[in-house]
Each structure stands twice: as structure tokens, then as C-alpha cells.
Design a protein around this motif. Structure first.
Motif, PDB file in Angstrom:
ATOM      1  N   ALA A   1      39.187  10.704  22.223  1.00  0.00           N
ATOM      2  CA  ALA A   1      37.942   9.873  22.141  1.00  0.00           C
ATOM      3  C   ALA A   1      36.400  10.643  22.415  1.00  0.00           C
ATOM      4  O   ALA A   1      36.493  11.542  23.064  1.00  0.00           O
ATOM      5  CB  ALA A   1      38.034   8.894  23.302  1.00  0.00           C
ATOM      6  N   GLN A   2      35.762  10.352  21.540  1.00  0.00           N
ATOM      7  CA  GLN A   2      34.389  10.768  21.357  1.00  0.00           C
ATOM      8  C   GLN A   2      33.221   9.712  21.392  1.00  0.00           C
ATOM      9  O   GLN A   2      33.367   8.840  20.643  1.00  0.00           O
ATOM     10  CB  GLN A   2      34.125  11.866  20.459  1.00  0.00           C
ATOM     11  N   GLN A   3      32.371   9.714  22.576  1.00  0.00           N
ATOM     12  CA  GLN A   3      31.506   8.423  22.706  1.00  0.00           C
ATOM     13  C   GLN A   3      30.316   9.088  21.873  1.00  0.00           C
ATOM     14  O   GLN A   3      29.844   9.802  21.975  1.00  0.00           O
ATOM     15  CB  GLN A   3      31.198   8.383  24.002  1.00  0.00           C
ATOM     16  N   MET A   4      29.812   7.938  20.859  1.00  0.00           N
ATOM     17  CA  MET A   4      28.856   8.118  19.962  1.00  0.00           C
ATOM     18  C   MET A   4      27.555   7.513  20.199  1.00  0.00           C
ATOM     19  O   MET A   4      26.515   7.700  19.993  1.00  0.00           O
ATOM     20  CB  MET A   4      29.244   7.931  18.422  1.00  0.00           C
ATOM     21  N   GLN A   5      27.755   6.376  20.884  1.00  0.00           N
ATOM     22  CA  GLN A   5      26.686   5.324  21.189  1.00  0.00           C
ATOM     23  C   GLN A   5      26.903   4.523  22.592  1.00  0.00           C
ATOM     24  O   GLN A   5      27.895   4.155  22.659  1.00  0.00           O
ATOM     25  CB  GLN A   5      26.330   4.564  20.141  1.00  0.00           C
ATOM     26  N   TYR A   6      25.756   4.655  23.169  1.00  0.00           N
ATOM     27  CA  TYR A   6      26.033   3.783  24.452  1.00  0.00           C
ATOM     28  C   TYR A   6      24.764   2.792  24.703  1.00  0.00           C
ATOM     29  O   TYR A   6      23.884   3.524  24.876  1.00  0.00           O
ATOM     30  CB  TYR A   6      26.330   4.803  25.784  1.00  0.00           C
ATOM     31  N   HIS A   7      25.030   1.834  25.177  1.00  0.00           N
ATOM     32  CA  HIS A   7      23.792   0.823  25.547  1.00  0.00           C
ATOM     33  C   HIS A   7      23.975  -0.076  26.693  1.00  0.00           C
ATOM     34  O   HIS A   7      24.845  -0.713  26.655  1.00  0.00           O
ATOM     35  CB  HIS A   7      23.512  -0.104  24.296  1.00  0.00           C
ATOM     36  N   LEU A   8      23.140   0.119  27.529  1.00  0.00           N
ATOM     37  CA  LEU A   8      23.385  -0.625  28.923  1.00  0.00           C
ATOM     38  C   LEU A   8      22.061  -1.384  29.162  1.00  0.00           C
ATOM     39  O   LEU A   8      20.961  -0.955  28.835  1.00  0.00           O
ATOM     40  CB  LEU A   8      23.603   0.741  29.971  1.00  0.00           C
ATOM     41  N   ILE A   9      22.384  -2.641  29.655  1.00  0.00           N
ATOM     42  CA  ILE A   9      21.068  -3.337  30.300  1.00  0.00           C
ATOM     43  C   ILE A   9      21.735  -3.704  31.607  1.00  0.00           C
ATOM     44  O   ILE A   9      22.588  -4.384  31.825  1.00  0.00           O
ATOM     45  CB  ILE A   9      20.740  -4.671  29.250  1.00  0.00           C
ATOM     46  N   CYS A  10      20.815  -3.779  32.451  1.00  0.00           N
ATOM     47  CA  CYS A  10      20.754  -4.197  34.000  1.00  0.00           C
ATOM     48  C   CYS A  10      19.346  -4.894  34.207  1.00  0.00           C
ATOM     49  O   CYS A  10      18.319  -4.487  34.249  1.00  0.00           O
ATOM     50  CB  CYS A  10      20.820  -3.109  34.939  1.00  0.00           C
ATOM     51  N   GLU A  11      19.839  -6.189  34.487  1.00  0.00           N
ATOM     52  CA  GLU A  11      18.387  -7.104  34.836  1.00  0.00           C
ATOM     53  C   GLU A  11      18.516  -7.714  36.015  1.00  0.00           C
ATOM     54  O   GLU A  11      19.841  -8.010  36.546  1.00  0.00           O
ATOM     55  CB  GLU A  11      18.334  -8.310  33.581  1.00  0.00           C
ATOM     56  N   TYR A  12      17.668  -7.675  36.825  1.00  0.00           N
ATOM     57  CA  TYR A  12      17.654  -8.279  38.301  1.00  0.00           C
ATOM     58  C   TYR A  12      16.908  -9.249  38.508  1.00  0.00           C
ATOM     59  O   TYR A  12      16.138  -9.829  37.740  1.00  0.00           O
ATOM     60  CB  TYR A  12      17.325  -7.269  39.326  1.00  0.00           C
ATOM     61  N   GLN A  13      17.263 -10.353  39.560  1.00  0.00           N
ATOM     62  CA  GLN A  13      16.488 -11.622  40.016  1.00  0.00           C
ATOM     63  C   GLN A  13      16.093 -11.377  41.237  1.00  0.00           C
ATOM     64  O   GLN A  13      16.746 -10.657  42.215  1.00  0.00           O
ATOM     65  CB  GLN A  13      17.413 -12.615  39.687  1.00  0.00           C
ATOM     66  N   GLU A  14      14.886 -11.750  41.785  1.00  0.00           N
ATOM     67  CA  GLU A  14      14.371 -11.852  43.213  1.00  0.00           C
ATOM     68  C   GLU A  14      15.112 -12.992  43.917  1.00  0.00           C
ATOM     69  O   GLU A  14      15.087 -14.314  43.321  1.00  0.00           O
ATOM     70  CB  GLU A  14      12.958 -11.958  43.217  1.00  0.00           C
ATOM     71  N   PHE A  15      15.433 -12.937  45.186  1.00  0.00           N
ATOM     72  CA  PHE A  15      16.042 -14.030  45.936  1.00  0.00           C
ATOM     73  C   PHE A  15      15.785 -13.501  47.298  1.00  0.00           C
ATOM     74  O   PHE A  15      16.290 -12.494  47.834  1.00  0.00           O
ATOM     75  CB  PHE A  15      17.580 -14.213  45.722  1.00  0.00           C
ATOM     76  N   GLN A  16      14.917 -14.533  48.124  1.00  0.00           N
ATOM     77  CA  GLN A  16      14.601 -14.020  49.555  1.00  0.00           C
ATOM     78  C   GLN A  16      14.129 -12.770  49.683  1.00  0.00           C
ATOM     79  O   GLN A  16      14.471 -12.135  50.623  1.00  0.00           O
ATOM     80  CB  GLN A  16      15.882 -14.464  50.487  1.00  0.00           C
ATOM     81  N   GLY A  17      12.998 -12.367  48.740  1.00  0.00           N
ATOM     82  CA  GLY A  17      12.359 -11.096  48.764  1.00  0.00           C
ATOM     83  C   GLY A  17      13.214  -9.893  48.435  1.00  0.00           C
ATOM     84  O   GLY A  17      12.415  -8.750  48.501  1.00  0.00           O
ATOM     85  N   LYS A  18      14.380 -10.161  48.033  1.00  0.00           N
ATOM     86  CA  LYS A  18      15.112  -8.751  47.520  1.00  0.00           C
ATOM     87  C   LYS A  18      15.734  -8.927  45.994  1.00  0.00           C
ATOM     88  O   LYS A  18      15.790 -10.204  45.665  1.00  0.00           O
ATOM     89  CB  LYS A  18      16.408  -8.590  48.369  1.00  0.00           C
ATOM     90  N   MET A  19      15.901  -7.998  45.289  1.00  0.00           N
ATOM     91  CA  MET A  19      16.602  -8.186  44.020  1.00  0.00           C
ATOM     92  C   MET A  19      17.900  -7.890  43.793  1.00  0.00           C
ATOM     93  O   MET A  19      18.469  -6.710  44.475  1.00  0.00           O
ATOM     94  CB  MET A  19      15.630  -6.754  43.192  1.00  0.00           C
ATOM     95  N   TYR A  20      18.247  -8.757  43.173  1.00  0.00           N
ATOM     96  CA  TYR A  20      19.833  -8.813  43.111  1.00  0.00           C
ATOM     97  C   TYR A  20      20.090  -8.914  41.467  1.00  0.00           C
ATOM     98  O   TYR A  20      19.460  -9.371  40.740  1.00  0.00           O
ATOM     99  CB  TYR A  20      20.500 -10.075  43.775  1.00  0.00           C
TER     100      TYR A  20
END
Length: 410
Positions: free
Chosen positions: A298-317
Motif C-alpha cells: 500500500a502506498q498513500q498518494m493523497q490525504y485530506h484532513l479536516i478538524c473543526e472545533y466548537q466553543e462551549f463554556q469557554g473551551k474548544m471541543y
């Protein structure tokens, strides 16, 4: 890209109006509500995808699907406020009691001077884009929770081989986190599986159990495991592209490049310097990958990652995470022979954040990390899924599911 000369000009945010088609229904049980509808951009009529719909001040919400549709189930009073938000758009807030059948809600475009938007730290100290990233990295311990918490969410895993879908998985899970300062995988409870469809795959897969989808997503949390474009280290070059509205505030939109394989887009809160959204893309360059070929071919040729966060009680989750890859599979005996190409796509949608009562929360760690999810599934429970806040299935997804069911039946 933003240049110094442009910083003196006025910035008109193409916030674009939203059209929100909503239907509202209240079940017979007092306090239980459901709202459903579709989010569209007024100017383009394009659906607003993966927007957040949640109760203000509470850790309960859902997400629009790839067609802009959503259904949101929740318990609240009629005076509770529902918030609808998306990066680049002004948030909409409405009381539960104000939602009516097929209601159209308009959001007017906003024109703002860049001088009004740029925060003091950037304006007076003239921080570069790389300095903004480094500042955000330094603020991680302030912006992300150090105390234990629990996330509840929905996972979707779609597998494709040479253009044909061969697997479709949907499940619900709970994650017990010890805080972002602890670089350990969270404990996981596999709650329910809605779909587990596996068609005939390439013979290369015989005898190989597919990696656990949930564990695969957990291991790609850039902030928890402290890697990628968030550190502002040598090799990465950054430029400030824009400053866009989000949830009543503004975020920096910064492009990052680490030649020849990596690019990134970082959205950073202009007030707290919290990472709001991280996009990382790796692509093979001139046929060469950034990683060695695995012993199984196996050879990885493309990789796409998204991480999105939300604020709750002053912290990001974490709110949403997606990982999409392209792998080329070669014959181990004839290394130049390409057998097939596979494209796995995994998504995680968080629909509840729990920060109180964590020690006494009914949590049952049961996920076997070394085994695929489909092998751990309990019997399908329709009552559970009836009011579970999972993204609505799109027409395209329903078609894929139907085609897989037909292929399995044949």
C-alpha cells in the motif's frame, strides 16, 4: 493572499445571505422538540453544508448534510435559543417557540472595514501569519479543556475501490477524554450501528481485517497529538488570506505551505487565538509520495484532513472531523504492478458535549481497538436511531447504500 498594501483597504465580507427553510414540530411529550429544514446561500442558492445547529449555552447540536438539510431533536423550554452558524456567515439565533413550518429566514450581508476587524495584536504589533499560528499554538492549553469530558457522536465510513463502493458503515459512539494535555487515545464506547454493508472487495483484502474506523479518526487529532501545521515550525510558510465572520466574532484565515507535499488552511479566532478549523492536505509530488510504501504494497498518494472545533463554556471541543485518502495498492512480488486504487472516507459528527457529572456518567468502554467496528456491532435498534442527531442521509448517500445492498444480494 493579503499584502501590506491591502491591509489599508476596506474589506467587504461576502458573507452572503442564508435562506433557512425550517419546519417545526413538537412531540406529544412536553419539552421534546424537533426542527428540520435546509440551509441555502441566498445569492447562489447553494446549500450550506456542515453548518452547526445547536442550543445556545448547551452542548447539544447537529450538523447540516452535504445538501444543506438537517433534523435536530432536543429537549428544552420554548424560550431556549437555537443557534445556526458557519464560518464566513453571521450566526442566526431564534427561540424555539419562533420556529414555524416552512419559515424563510434571511441573513443580510455585512460590510466591514478591515481596520475595524483587525485586532490590536495584529494591527499594532504587525504580527506575521506565522507569528499568528505560533501564538495560537501557545494558547492551546488555555483554549482546550484540561479536565475530563465526554463527547457523543456519529461516525460514517465509506470505502471505494477503483470507483466502486464496497463498504458503508454508520455508527454512534461515546468518547471519554482525559483533557487535551493528556496525549492518550480516549476511551470509546460503541453504542449502536445503523448500517454495515460490505460488498465483494479486491482479493488483496483477503485475510486482512480493516483498521478500526474510530481509532483511525482518533489518531488524527492534530491538536491532541501535537503535529502538523499548527506549530508554525521551520519548513511551513504562511500567509494571511482573509478575516471572516464566525459566531459574532472574526477568525483569521491563513494559508500554509510545506513544499512539496503539504498545504493547510487554518482558521484562528482573532480574540482568543483558538484554532477553530484546521485543514491539512498531503499530495504525492511528481509521482513520489511523502511516505514509504508499506510492506503489504500500500502506498498513500493523497490525504485530506479536516478538524473543526466548537466553543462551549469557554473551551474548544471537537465538532466535526473528516479524513479522506487515496491509496495505490501494488503487488508485493512485482512492485511496479498496480493492483487497484482505494479511497476510504471517514467522518465524525459530534452532537453532544458533556462536561458536568463526568465521574458518574454511565460510560461503558467496550470498543476493541484491534478489531473492525462491523465485527463488534449489536443488533440494529430502530428506536435508538429514531431521535438520534445524525446528519440526514443525502440522495447520493442513499443511492450508494441501495447499490451496495443490491450488490450484496447478488
Amino acid at each position: 493572499m493579503v499584502r501590506l498594501s491591502r491591509m489599508k483597504q476596506f474589506l467587504k465580507f461576502s458573507t452572503c445571505s442564508l435562506v433557512l427553510f425550517l419546519s417545526y414540530s413538537v412531540t406529544a411529550q412536553i419539552g421534546e422538540h424537533s426542527i428540520s429544514g435546509q440551509l441555502l446561500d441566498t445569492d447562489t442558492q447553494v446549500p450550506i453544508v456542515f453548518a452547526s445547529i445547536y442550543l445556545k449555552g448547551q452542548g447539544v447540536g447537529t450538523t447540516t448534510n452535504a445538501e444543506g438539510h438537517f433534523v435536530f431533536h432536543f429537549k428544552s423550554s420554548q424560550q431556549a435559543v437555537v443557534v445556526i452558524s458557519m464560518i464566513g456567515y453571521e450566526a442566526v439565533e431564534k427561540r424555539v417557540s419562533d420556529f414555524k413550518a416552512q419559515q424563510v429566514v434571511f441573513l443580510t450581508a455585512k460590510t466591514t472595514s478591515l481596520e475595524e476587524v483587525v485586532v490590536t495584536a495584529y494591527k499594532e504589533k504587525k504580527l506575521t501569519a506565522k507569528q499568528l499560528v505560533r501564538q495560537a499554538y501557545k494558547k492551546i492549553e488555555n483554549n482546550y479543556p484540561s479536565e475530563p469530558y465526554i463527547l457523543e457522536g456519529y461516525i460514517r465510513d465509506l470505502q471505494n475501490e477503483d470507483g466502486t463502493y464496497v463498504e458503508y458503515l454508520e455508527c454512534a459512539a461515546k468518547f471519554y477524554h482525559r483533557g487535551y494535555q493528556v496525549q492518550r487515545d480516549p476511551a470509546v464506547e460503541l453504542v449502536a450501528v445503523r448500517s454495515s454493508l460490505i460488498a465483494e472487495k479486491h482479493p488483496w483484502n483477503d485475510g486482512r481485517e480493516r483498521k478500526n474506523s474510530i481509532i483511525d479518526l482518533i489518531e488524527d487529532d492534530l491538536i491532541r497529538y501535537d503535529y502538523g501545521p499548527i506549530k508554525g515550525k521551520k519548513g511551513w510558510q504562511y500567509e494571511l488570506e482573509d478575516i471572516v465572520p464566525f459566531n459574532g466574532k472574526y477568525v483569521y484565515k491563513i494559508w500554509g505551505v510545506d513544499t512539496p507535499f503539504q498545504t493547510a488552511i487554518l482558521y484562528i479566532d482573532t480574540e482568543t487565538f483558538a484554532f477553530v478549523r484546521i485543514e491539512l492536505t498531503r499530495k504525492a509530488h511528481k509521482g513520489a509520495s511523502w511516505m514509504r510504501r508499506l510492506t503489504n504494497g500500500a502506498q498513500q498518494m493523497q490525504y485530506h484532513l479536516i478538524c473543526e472545533y466548537q466553543e462551549f463554556q469557554g473551551k474548544m471541543y471537537l465538532k466535526y472531523q473528516k479524513e479522506e485518502d487515496t491509496w495505490q495498492i501494488y503487488d508485493t512480488e512485482k512492485p511496479s504492478m498496480l493492483l487497484f486504487t482505494k479511497n476510504p472516507k471517514k467522518e465524525l459528527f459530534i452532537n453532544r458535549v458533556i462536561t458536568e457529572g463526568v465521574p458518574i456518567y454511565n460510560f461503558n468502554e467496550n470498543l476493541q481497538a484491534g478489531s473492525s467496528i462491523e465485527g463488534q456491532a449489536n443488533a440494529y435498534n430502530p428506536l435508538f436511531w429514531e431521535r438520534y442527531n445524525a446528519p440526514q442521509k443525502t440522495k447520493a448517500m442513499s443511492k450508494i447504500e441501495a447499490e451496495l445492498q443490491k450488490a450484496i444480494a447478488e
